[in-house]
Design a protein around this motif. Sequence first.
Motif, PDB file in Angstrom:
ATOM      1  N   ASN A  22      18.548  -1.623 -49.721  1.00 37.59           N
ATOM      2  CA  ASN A  22      17.837  -0.638 -49.350  1.00 37.59           C
ATOM      3  C   ASN A  22      17.478   0.482 -50.418  1.00 37.59           C
ATOM      4  O   ASN A  22      17.193   1.495 -50.444  1.00 37.59           O
ATOM      5  CB  ASN A  22      18.089   0.094 -47.918  1.00 37.59           C
ATOM      6  CG  ASN A  22      19.446   0.966 -48.258  1.00 37.59           C
ATOM      7  OD1 ASN A  22      20.290   0.615 -49.141  1.00 37.59           O
ATOM      8  ND2 ASN A  22      20.141   1.584 -47.408  1.00 37.59           N
ATOM      9  N   GLY A  44       8.779   9.163 -53.288  1.00 41.64           N
ATOM     10  CA  GLY A  44       8.737   7.750 -52.998  1.00 41.64           C
ATOM     11  C   GLY A  44       7.633   7.427 -52.136  1.00 41.64           C
ATOM     12  O   GLY A  44       7.771   6.293 -51.095  1.00 41.64           O
ATOM     13  N   GLU A  45       6.629   7.935 -52.239  1.00 43.97           N
ATOM     14  CA  GLU A  45       5.347   7.724 -51.439  1.00 43.97           C
ATOM     15  C   GLU A  45       4.207   6.827 -52.196  1.00 43.97           C
ATOM     16  O   GLU A  45       3.287   6.583 -51.555  1.00 43.97           O
ATOM     17  CB  GLU A  45       4.671   9.165 -50.994  1.00 43.97           C
ATOM     18  CG  GLU A  45       5.486  10.080 -50.244  1.00 43.97           C
ATOM     19  CD  GLU A  45       5.549   9.626 -48.630  1.00 43.97           C
ATOM     20  OE1 GLU A  45       4.668   9.343 -48.135  1.00 43.97           O
ATOM     21  OE2 GLU A  45       6.651   9.540 -48.268  1.00 43.97           O
ATOM     22  N   CYS A  63       8.908   2.954 -57.178  1.00 49.57           N
ATOM     23  CA  CYS A  63       9.540   3.683 -56.135  1.00 49.57           C
ATOM     24  C   CYS A  63       8.936   2.811 -54.658  1.00 49.57           C
ATOM     25  O   CYS A  63       9.542   2.880 -53.878  1.00 49.57           O
ATOM     26  CB  CYS A  63       9.200   4.989 -55.899  1.00 49.57           C
ATOM     27  SG  CYS A  63       7.356   5.276 -55.313  1.00 49.57           S
ATOM     28  N   LEU A  64       7.892   1.796 -55.014  1.00 55.52           N
ATOM     29  CA  LEU A  64       7.526   1.002 -53.673  1.00 55.52           C
ATOM     30  C   LEU A  64       7.790  -0.490 -53.945  1.00 55.52           C
ATOM     31  O   LEU A  64       7.204  -1.318 -53.417  1.00 55.52           O
ATOM     32  CB  LEU A  64       6.070   1.289 -53.570  1.00 55.52           C
ATOM     33  CG  LEU A  64       5.517   2.659 -53.448  1.00 55.52           C
ATOM     34  CD1 LEU A  64       4.043   2.600 -53.098  1.00 55.52           C
ATOM     35  CD2 LEU A  64       6.058   3.123 -51.846  1.00 55.52           C
ATOM     36  N   VAL A  65       8.941  -0.763 -54.685  1.00 53.69           N
ATOM     37  CA  VAL A  65       9.532  -2.209 -54.845  1.00 53.69           C
ATOM     38  C   VAL A  65      10.953  -2.142 -54.628  1.00 53.69           C
ATOM     39  O   VAL A  65      11.574  -1.327 -55.181  1.00 53.69           O
ATOM     40  CB  VAL A  65       9.218  -2.432 -56.214  1.00 53.69           C
ATOM     41  CG1 VAL A  65       9.723  -4.056 -56.557  1.00 53.69           C
ATOM     42  CG2 VAL A  65       7.557  -2.461 -56.787  1.00 53.69           C
ATOM     43  N   PHE A  66      11.258  -2.863 -53.444  1.00 51.31           N
ATOM     44  CA  PHE A  66      12.870  -2.930 -53.020  1.00 51.31           C
ATOM     45  C   PHE A  66      13.593  -3.747 -54.238  1.00 51.31           C
ATOM     46  O   PHE A  66      12.698  -4.786 -54.847  1.00 51.31           O
ATOM     47  CB  PHE A  66      12.670  -3.731 -51.631  1.00 51.31           C
ATOM     48  CG  PHE A  66      12.759  -2.764 -50.514  1.00 51.31           C
ATOM     49  CD1 PHE A  66      13.523  -1.304 -50.593  1.00 51.31           C
ATOM     50  CD2 PHE A  66      12.149  -3.015 -49.358  1.00 51.31           C
ATOM     51  CE1 PHE A  66      13.387  -0.607 -49.482  1.00 51.31           C
ATOM     52  CE2 PHE A  66      12.114  -2.143 -48.339  1.00 51.31           C
ATOM     53  CZ  PHE A  66      12.736  -1.065 -48.235  1.00 51.31           C
ATOM     54  N   GLN A  69      12.778  -7.720 -54.301  1.00 55.39           N
ATOM     55  CA  GLN A  69      11.763  -8.213 -54.829  1.00 55.39           C
ATOM     56  C   GLN A  69      11.620  -8.403 -56.285  1.00 55.39           C
ATOM     57  O   GLN A  69      10.653  -9.168 -56.545  1.00 55.39           O
ATOM     58  CB  GLN A  69      10.610  -7.147 -54.339  1.00 55.39           C
ATOM     59  CG  GLN A  69      10.453  -7.029 -52.738  1.00 55.39           C
ATOM     60  CD  GLN A  69       9.577  -6.089 -52.281  1.00 55.39           C
ATOM     61  OE1 GLN A  69       9.488  -4.842 -52.472  1.00 55.39           O
ATOM     62  NE2 GLN A  69       8.171  -6.831 -51.630  1.00 55.39           N
TER      63      GLN A  69
ATOM     64  N   MET B   1      17.703   5.975 -47.035  1.00 60.29           N
ATOM     65  CA  MET B   1      16.996   5.075 -46.349  1.00 60.29           C
ATOM     66  C   MET B   1      18.038   4.231 -45.325  1.00 60.29           C
ATOM     67  O   MET B   1      19.114   3.987 -45.850  1.00 60.29           O
ATOM     68  CB  MET B   1      16.322   4.055 -47.112  1.00 60.29           C
ATOM     69  CG  MET B   1      15.473   3.174 -46.518  1.00 60.29           C
ATOM     70  SD  MET B   1      14.027   2.283 -47.438  1.00 60.29           S
ATOM     71  CE  MET B   1      13.722   3.331 -48.768  1.00 60.29           C
ATOM     72  N   GLY B  29       3.543  -6.514 -49.842  1.00 66.03           N
ATOM     73  CA  GLY B  29       3.572  -5.724 -50.989  1.00 66.03           C
ATOM     74  C   GLY B  29       4.499  -4.379 -51.029  1.00 66.03           C
ATOM     75  O   GLY B  29       4.963  -3.811 -51.782  1.00 66.03           O
ATOM     76  N   GLY B  30       4.698  -4.167 -49.648  1.00 71.72           N
ATOM     77  CA  GLY B  30       5.548  -3.001 -49.418  1.00 71.72           C
ATOM     78  C   GLY B  30       5.066  -1.353 -49.547  1.00 71.72           C
ATOM     79  O   GLY B  30       5.544  -0.754 -49.184  1.00 71.72           O
ATOM     80  N   THR B  31       3.699  -1.528 -49.796  1.00 69.24           N
ATOM     81  CA  THR B  31       3.053  -0.315 -50.242  1.00 69.24           C
ATOM     82  C   THR B  31       2.836   0.660 -48.769  1.00 69.24           C
ATOM     83  O   THR B  31       2.833   1.903 -49.130  1.00 69.24           O
ATOM     84  CB  THR B  31       1.791  -0.436 -51.001  1.00 69.24           C
ATOM     85  OG1 THR B  31       0.830  -1.154 -50.232  1.00 69.24           O
ATOM     86  CG2 THR B  31       1.794  -0.904 -52.190  1.00 69.24           C
ATOM     87  N   ILE B  34       7.355   0.594 -47.110  1.00 69.26           N
ATOM     88  CA  ILE B  34       8.385   1.203 -48.006  1.00 69.26           C
ATOM     89  C   ILE B  34       8.258   2.573 -47.607  1.00 69.26           C
ATOM     90  O   ILE B  34       9.443   3.286 -47.193  1.00 69.26           O
ATOM     91  CB  ILE B  34       8.536   0.820 -49.387  1.00 69.26           C
ATOM     92  CG1 ILE B  34       9.039  -0.817 -49.309  1.00 69.26           C
ATOM     93  CG2 ILE B  34       9.797   1.758 -49.961  1.00 69.26           C
ATOM     94  CD1 ILE B  34       8.937  -1.103 -50.848  1.00 69.26           C
ATOM     95  N   PRO B  35       7.167   3.401 -47.702  1.00 72.46           N
ATOM     96  CA  PRO B  35       7.278   4.908 -47.425  1.00 72.46           C
ATOM     97  C   PRO B  35       7.403   5.070 -45.849  1.00 72.46           C
ATOM     98  O   PRO B  35       8.078   6.103 -45.735  1.00 72.46           O
ATOM     99  CB  PRO B  35       5.840   5.210 -47.792  1.00 72.46           C
ATOM    100  CG  PRO B  35       5.073   4.309 -48.607  1.00 72.46           C
ATOM    101  CD  PRO B  35       6.031   2.645 -48.479  1.00 72.46           C
ATOM    102  N   MET B  37       9.528   3.492 -43.839  1.00 72.57           N
ATOM    103  CA  MET B  37      10.974   3.381 -43.735  1.00 72.57           C
ATOM    104  C   MET B  37      11.615   4.438 -44.340  1.00 72.57           C
ATOM    105  O   MET B  37      12.684   4.957 -43.643  1.00 72.57           O
ATOM    106  CB  MET B  37      11.467   1.915 -44.468  1.00 72.57           C
ATOM    107  CG  MET B  37      10.933   0.865 -43.528  1.00 72.57           C
ATOM    108  SD  MET B  37      11.442  -0.872 -44.199  1.00 72.57           S
ATOM    109  CE  MET B  37      13.042  -0.966 -43.751  1.00 72.57           C
ATOM    110  N   ARG B  38      11.221   4.888 -45.385  1.00 69.88           N
ATOM    111  CA  ARG B  38      11.981   5.998 -46.033  1.00 69.88           C
ATOM    112  C   ARG B  38      11.840   7.211 -45.410  1.00 69.88           C
ATOM    113  O   ARG B  38      12.689   8.102 -45.288  1.00 69.88           O
ATOM    114  CB  ARG B  38      11.314   6.158 -47.549  1.00 69.88           C
ATOM    115  CG  ARG B  38      11.982   7.300 -48.542  1.00 69.88           C
ATOM    116  CD  ARG B  38      11.543   7.354 -49.911  1.00 69.88           C
ATOM    117  NE  ARG B  38      11.979   6.425 -50.618  1.00 69.88           N
ATOM    118  CZ  ARG B  38      11.240   5.627 -51.062  1.00 69.88           C
ATOM    119  NH1 ARG B  38       9.894   5.526 -51.055  1.00 69.88           N
ATOM    120  NH2 ARG B  38      11.736   4.559 -51.798  1.00 69.88           N
ATOM    121  N   ASN B  39      10.573   7.215 -44.849  1.00 66.54           N
ATOM    122  CA  ASN B  39      10.365   8.593 -43.844  1.00 66.54           C
ATOM    123  C   ASN B  39      10.782   8.361 -42.431  1.00 66.54           C
ATOM    124  O   ASN B  39      10.515   9.173 -41.537  1.00 66.54           O
ATOM    125  CB  ASN B  39       8.956   8.913 -43.844  1.00 66.54           C
ATOM    126  CG  ASN B  39       8.474   9.528 -45.468  1.00 66.54           C
ATOM    127  OD1 ASN B  39       9.057  10.172 -45.964  1.00 66.54           O
ATOM    128  ND2 ASN B  39       7.356   9.212 -45.674  1.00 66.54           N
TER     129      ASN B  39
END
Lengths: 159, 289
Positions: A22, A44-45, A63-66, A69, B1, B29-31, B34-35, B37-39
Amino acid sequence: MKSIQATFEINGHEVTLSSAPNRTLLEVLRQDLGLTGAKDACGGEGECGACTVIMDGKAVNSCLVFIGQVQGCSIETIEGLSGNGDLHPLQRAFVEVGAVQCGYCTPGVIMASKALLNENPHPSDEDIREGLSGNLCRCTGYVKIVDAVRIAAEQQPRR
Amino acid sequence: MLEFDFLTPNRLDESTAILEETGGCILAGGTDLIPKMRNDLFFAPILVDLSNIDELSFIEEKDDQIVIGALTTHQAIAESALLKSTNPALVTAAGTVGCVQTRNRGTLGGNIANASPAADSVPPLLVYDAQIRLLNKAGERTMPLTEFLVGPGMTKLESGELIHSVSFSQLQGAWGGAFQKLGVRNGMAIAVVSVAAAIVLDASGKVSDTRLALGSVASTVVRSPKAESALIGHEPTPEVVSRAAEACAEDISPISDVRSTAEYRRHAAIVLARRVLEQAAAEARGRLV
């Protein structure tokens, strides 16, 4: 939560590390690898671009790549730009025109510019603005940033 | 997270097997994910990362169909010569997604699965009557994209299933297509309203087929049958196009939210509808022999 192993190339060197899944590439760069050029500014947005790195040739928000990946990928950060202490032409141009104010956004802006010039070596001002539209400068110094990228592009050999 | 387990299948059949076995959530892609999940707006105990499934990243022509793999990035769509010549509205839309960093990671499948009424890729796909192909361990199914999208964040995707691809037929004859989006600024903007249109003209210059789809003005991206029927059989003169654009207001149900008001959206939808219909009609006229 099982930790995962990731092997990837960072600025030309292969690294293998294990991490909780994570965590993002940005966290691993800054906390595990000591590469603090890429910044977290928007929390991280994916809004600000301060964490921009080049992943397999493309500008991405780290910040948008785990971290999982990144397995098998090639990552370039600002720290990889100046080999032997010589500044990259983009870095020289940023210094030359003073395209830096507080500096927080600069590493991300330069990496986004590098990815832009790799794909489009002679961009118009509009191409530069579009290529950097994901990078926010809160000192609001965009004019000089665009100047610097144009100067760096002009110094490249014409195709 | 929050904590989760992270699985990375290397083959498509392995992916569907893992999804079936674990009921995990797909990460592309997670775009968006991921935000969220973080929020703490979204939680999944198991993420199944499809980064390695290269066979889901493609744009190809098959018979008279264009097929786009679910993991194709917005940037790949924006740069595709095949799509520029067959669905220019989709190319324009893909180029308006976020910024280059987002377009390099974000995928078509993710944009669809996220099921935002503001999803940029969806209006240009609806005007081409796109079909969506879904896979699971047992087999596959295909359905119209309109049927797949149920509401904000809601789709017909079932646990264990993944989006394989989207396909649509090429338009034939004198056709034109266009997409326009209104955001609060040019870069990095989520749509306040987005509209895509396609127009096909017969030999006499009358509209033989047309489709209009609007984003951010209802709980899903919607087509406007009222606008479409106002155009069919008519020459797309400025008056006819204006009337058709006004008719789209009857097919939308915009709300007020952080980005805009219902009233403004209704007004902007009509203006954008007129502009994209005019643009599509001009392009179609250019193809009349």
